[in-house]
Design a protein around this motif. Sequence first.
Motif, short mmCIF file in Angstrom:
data_model
loop_
_atom_site.label_atom_id
_atom_site.label_comp_id
_atom_site.label_asym_id
_atom_site.label_seq_id
_atom_site.Cartn_x
_atom_site.Cartn_y
_atom_site.Cartn_z
N UNK A 79 1.17 62.72 66.94
CA UNK A 79 0.99 64.06 66.38
C UNK A 79 -0.41 64.24 65.82
N UNK A 80 -0.94 65.46 65.85
CA UNK A 80 -2.26 65.72 65.24
C UNK A 80 -2.22 65.44 63.73
N UNK A 81 -3.32 64.96 63.21
CA UNK A 81 -3.51 64.74 61.77
C UNK A 81 -2.51 63.75 61.18
N UNK A 82 -2.04 62.84 61.98
CA UNK A 82 -1.14 61.80 61.46
C UNK A 82 -1.98 60.62 60.98
N UNK A 83 -2.68 60.83 59.86
CA UNK A 83 -3.61 59.81 59.37
C UNK A 83 -2.88 58.63 58.73
N UNK A 84 -1.66 58.86 58.29
CA UNK A 84 -0.87 57.76 57.74
C UNK A 84 -0.58 56.73 58.84
N UNK A 85 -0.39 57.20 60.05
CA UNK A 85 -0.17 56.28 61.17
C UNK A 85 -1.42 55.43 61.41
N UNK A 86 -2.58 56.03 61.23
CA UNK A 86 -3.82 55.27 61.39
C UNK A 86 -3.98 54.23 60.28
N UNK A 87 -3.59 54.60 59.06
CA UNK A 87 -3.63 53.63 57.96
C UNK A 87 -2.67 52.48 58.24
N UNK A 88 -1.50 52.81 58.72
CA UNK A 88 -0.52 51.78 59.05
C UNK A 88 -1.05 50.84 60.14
N UNK A 89 -1.71 51.39 61.13
CA UNK A 89 -2.28 50.56 62.20
C UNK A 89 -3.34 49.61 61.65
N UNK A 90 -4.10 50.08 60.65
CA UNK A 90 -5.11 49.21 60.05
C UNK A 90 -4.46 48.06 59.28
N UNK A 91 -3.34 48.33 58.62
CA UNK A 91 -2.63 47.28 57.87
C UNK A 91 -2.00 46.29 58.84
N UNK A 92 -1.46 46.79 59.94
CA UNK A 92 -0.81 45.93 60.94
C UNK A 92 -1.82 45.56 62.02
N UNK A 787 6.40 73.93 77.31
CA UNK A 787 6.94 73.34 76.08
C UNK A 787 5.86 73.41 75.03
N UNK A 788 6.03 74.31 74.08
CA UNK A 788 5.05 74.59 73.03
C UNK A 788 5.76 74.58 71.67
N UNK A 789 6.17 73.41 71.21
CA UNK A 789 6.95 73.35 69.96
C UNK A 789 6.17 73.81 68.75
N UNK A 790 6.61 74.90 68.15
CA UNK A 790 5.95 75.44 66.96
C UNK A 790 6.00 74.44 65.81
N UNK A 791 7.06 73.62 65.81
CA UNK A 791 7.24 72.66 64.72
C UNK A 791 6.08 71.66 64.67
N UNK A 792 5.50 71.35 65.81
CA UNK A 792 4.37 70.41 65.84
C UNK A 792 3.13 71.06 65.20
N UNK A 793 2.91 72.32 65.53
CA UNK A 793 1.75 73.01 64.96
C UNK A 793 1.88 73.19 63.44
N UNK A 794 3.06 73.62 63.01
CA UNK A 794 3.29 73.83 61.58
C UNK A 794 3.24 72.51 60.82
N UNK A 795 3.94 71.51 61.35
CA UNK A 795 3.97 70.21 60.70
C UNK A 795 2.60 69.57 60.59
N UNK A 796 1.78 69.75 61.61
CA UNK A 796 0.45 69.14 61.61
C UNK A 796 -0.44 69.75 60.54
#
Length: 834
Positions: A79-92, A787-796
């Motif tokens: 997902x866009x702007x999922x910076x927590x995932x990037x932090x997790x990747x750095x830890x792992x 397939x254009x899920x609005x939930x992805x745009x809002x959530x991001x």
Amino acid sequence: MKNINRIYPHLLAIIGFIAVSLIYFYPVLQGKKIYQSDIVQYTGMAKEQNDFRKLTGEEPYWTNSAFGGMPTYQMGANYPHNYIKQLDSAIRFLPRPADYMFVYFLGFYILLCTLKMNPLKAFFGALAFGLSTYLVIILGVGHNAKAHAIAYMPMVVAGVLLVFRREYIIGGLLTMLAAALEINANHFQMTYYLLLLLLVIYIYYPVHVIKSKEYKHLGISAAVFAVAGLLALGANATNLMATSEYANASIRGKSELTTNPDGSKNTTDSSMEYDYITEYSYGKAESFNLIAPRLFGGGNGEDLGKDSHMYEYVLGLGAEPVQAEQFVQSMPTYWGEQPIVEAPAYIGAIIFFLAILCLVIDNRKLKYAFLAGAVVSLLLSWGKNFPVLTDFFIYNIPFYDKFRAVSSIQVILELCMPVLAFMGLQAFFKTEKAQQWKALWISAAIAMGTIVFLFLIKGQFSFSGLNDARYDEMFGKMPGFIDALIQQRKDMYSADLMRSGIFILLAAAGLWLYIKGKISNTIAVVVVGLLIVSDLFFIDRNYVNKENFKSASQVDAPFDPTPADEYILRDTTNYRVYSFQGRLQGRTSYFHKAVGGYSAVRPRRFEQLFNYIVEPGISNIVGSIDQQSMAFSRRVPVLDMLNVKYVLLPANEEGEVPVANPFANGPAWFVSSVKAVDNADGVLQSLKQINSRVVAVINKTQFADAVKKTTFAADSTATIKLVSEKPNYLKYSTNNTNEGLAVFSEMYYADGWNAFIDGKPAPHFRADYVLRAMNVPAGKHSIEFKFEPQVVQTGSRIALFSFIGMLLLLAGGIYLETRKHSPLAPKGEVKYPE
């Protein structure tokens, strides 16, 4: 210099965690990868998604290769702007699965340091937690998301404890980051169980605070948790919102049907069937596996070796030693109450002993919070074997009915027991000598008394398992096989009790030597720590070892095409494939667009379609099918509307045989009439009788306004063709002299799929229980589905703003801690509940 000296032990601990993780999984240093059965299935499921991502750099958020089509929200979507995932990747940063083991260690180390343990005790405590057998086993089979979520649990608990100790800034920041990482792990069942533990802790602390009338502290703590929780949720907003949106359409959502597949009335209002939720329930006595690993036979495939009764039994039948050794490499010795068990959930005999020591010697009341967490976890893990509590949770506690395999809640016990154990060890060294000796012999007596008690009641067990009748049939040509298997189980029961007793006595002896002044505090900790690690390490190696590793190419491409796959792949048209025996696995999806797949959140309606219509229809006739035709599809016409052009049928020697279905409807078609029914049950019943090529069935309660007429003029020359397709995009061209109703062999999912006719938005609706349909005006037209899920745009967007908020709080918190000018910092000496 002082700060460096304070950091130095922690750096050594981290280096130690890295070393232990890599030593345990040393084949990763040779370029090998662990072969995880669940990840193999995931690889099949996610191939289309991953291939599309590599080819285009885009994220599809939809796959057509599994269950006829479903969102990829629970398949590793980025997902866009999922910076927590990037932090997790750095830890792992270590190779998998050493990365997960490292985070096991790191998270628990932080928790023990929060409990004011010195680095040496915290180091061994972290190893004890991370090497707990269940935590290692799930890495072996590929429950990566579960391991991921468990790894961050201790860190969340640590943050919560710090906040309650009035360390608001550090505690709040740690809670915020750890909670964000926990949610990012994307195993909501484990996170839900963590919340139950936090609830127990939260009950403990406010009770103390209210007694002390420190309401301000309680209010500040609540505010800190609120901010930390909101930002942690916000940083994961896209995944949370998308998952929540899809959950109602998955098997975790509640069914609209009022009947069961056998025709009986559906009386449950839970998301899943009670038997499905509680299928994996620990037996009450089986829980003693926690302190003696193979008390109930270990796993379903134990390697018994030459020093076993089964080996001697096979030799006695005339087998050669090599044959006997091969035969006993995977024996079904497990005889507990669960259908299948890969290995026992063993926490360590010494951990059990030290936890008792904690209850005897530690004066901190906090121990009761962790004890309560362990006890509740144990009782809930019994599932259907303790229905009073389990039924209450399923029918009264929100969301509990959305999770299956209730035995896995024991992960909370596996967190709490090592905490208690090392709290006990810590308290032991801080206590007067006289009290040390008293606490030691009482704890050892209780622990060894439990071992002796289990020896004494051995005769009360039958040592017979749920699957013994099947084993008797499988090994029926071997006289006395079941008797030999039962004797083997008895031997394992006694041997492992003796083993656990020895480890308890050795640990107690090490602490006794300290009391007598024979060894120092440090040596005593090292001795006990090494005993704990040795105990767990050698049990773990029975189940996850170098044999689990394969070459990287084998793991990355785990499936080879069979002759059946190669035959089907010659067909370049659009179609789906149904594997009769392997619908709920990911292999078919690796090569084809499948109507099956491997997912714990598969689409509910699609699952019901097969459970209610397809599989009951095929199972009755599959043995008599003429494999040169597909006449049997007349008996199961639902396959036609799903565009199943090939069915993989079992063959005795050839694996699977592909059988072509000449009646498949194709990607889309015009129908001549609509049958409107009152409810979901009516739609399913109608599908057993109608010809989907000419009739579409709709639920008029839900889509009455979608269809203006029920009959359509036939045009034999009318066409509708699929001209372009991607996982998230479909384009059709139509030519019809009359207005028509088109049905598409694509899964209807309202939350994200948008339809267009000649570039203009057009409504579409659900027909035939699972498919898409739409009214198409006369003439030539272009129809597109995007397939254009609005939930992805809002959530991001929420994730981006939340992460910015986290960064600001981190910067401010670090500044205040550095300057020591926090307005929330307590003045003078502060007492807090321990």
